[in-house]
Scaffold this active site. Structure first.
Site, short mmCIF file in Angstrom:
data_model
loop_
_atom_site.label_atom_id
_atom_site.label_comp_id
_atom_site.label_asym_id
_atom_site.label_seq_id
_atom_site.Cartn_x
_atom_site.Cartn_y
_atom_site.Cartn_z
CG ASP A 171 -13.58 -5.75 9.47
OD1 ASP A 171 -12.49 -5.14 9.32
OD2 ASP A 171 -13.74 -6.67 10.29
CG ASN A 177 -0.30 -0.01 2.53
OD1 ASN A 177 0.83 0.47 2.69
ND2 ASN A 177 -0.98 -0.54 3.54
CB ALA A 181 -8.60 -10.33 5.99
CB ALA A 182 -9.54 -5.87 2.25
N GLY A 183 -6.49 -6.81 2.20
CA GLY A 183 -5.19 -6.88 1.54
C GLY A 183 -4.72 -8.31 1.35
CG ASP A 184 -4.16 -10.73 4.67
OD1 ASP A 184 -2.93 -10.59 4.53
OD2 ASP A 184 -4.77 -10.43 5.69
CB THR A 216 -3.48 -2.17 -2.35
OG1 THR A 216 -2.71 -1.87 -1.18
CG2 THR A 216 -3.14 -3.57 -2.82
#
Length: 217
Positions: free
Chosen positions: A153, A99, A156-159, A126
């Site tokens: 929420d 990011n 974990a969106a990056g995961d 990202t």
């Protein structure tokens, strides 16, 4: 998979009204992942893509990336949590996922993209609700918008993004399509509370992908 005496890693996550999060991690067993054995190296060599991140000891990440390079396995590094990284690791990376804050931590200044392409051949940045940007040494530059969802929420969106990007890369999808697929995964994850429990299935990603970008030809 290894079993150690002592606690598992624990992450305490606070989420605000805008669905953004802050995470405090107690590494536990994650901090004791020291070195690879022959079975680990064989698994890496037999894989299409190795995904690494920075919640285990850095020397182990370097060792895994080195083993991947030796075995012809693509290395995708999600450089989180943010920190400066040694050239020994960056020289093994095929795709760096960061990011904006993580990119600045690696580059050391406010204009990271050019500097990052000096140490890795491909960078994916990202951009949260704004999607993702891609740059490589061949001169390709892409920006892909994210699907519009009601985010509750972003944990974990990056995961989810990185995992889906690795899958798309291993499947040989064009770069733009791989980025769209990854953005779909991140957006799908953000619609649900939680971390591992919020990770979307392939069908959920595909549905959001088709709705946002159209079915690929």
């Amino acid at each position: 998979l290894r079993t150690l005496a002592g606690p598992s890693g624990v992450a305490l996550i606070a989420v605000d009204a805008a669905a953004e999060n802050i995470i405090v991690v107690a590494p536990g067993a994650n901090g004791r992942l020291d070195g690879l054995d022959d079975a680990d190296r064989a698994a890496i060599a037999g894989a299409d893509v190795l995904v690494c991140q920075l919640e285990v000891p850095l020397p182990t990440v370097v060792e895994a990336a080195t083993a991947a390079r030796a075995g012809g396995t693509t290395v995708v590094l999600n450089a989180a949590p943010a920190r400066a990284l040694p050239a020994e690791l960056l020289s093994q990376v095929d795709v760096l996922v960061v990011n904006e804050g993580e990119a600045a931590a690696i580059a050391g200044h406010a204009r990271p993209a050019e500097s990052l392409l000096g140490v890795v051949p491909r960078v994916v940045m990202t951009l949260g609700a704004n999607g993702a940007a891609y740059a490589d040494r061949d001169g390709l530059r892409l920006t892909v918008p994210a699907p519009k969802v009601d985010a509750v929420d972003t944990t974990a969106a990056g995961d989810a993004f990185t995992g889906a990007l690795a899958v798309a890369w291993a499947e040989g999808r064009p770069v733009a399509e791989a980025l769209q697929w990854a953005c779909g995964a991140g957006a799908a994850c953000a619609r649900t509370h939680g971390a591992s429990t919020a990770l979307p299935t392939r069908a959920e990603i595909q549905e959001l992908y088709d709705t946002t970008y159209g079915t690929p030809v």
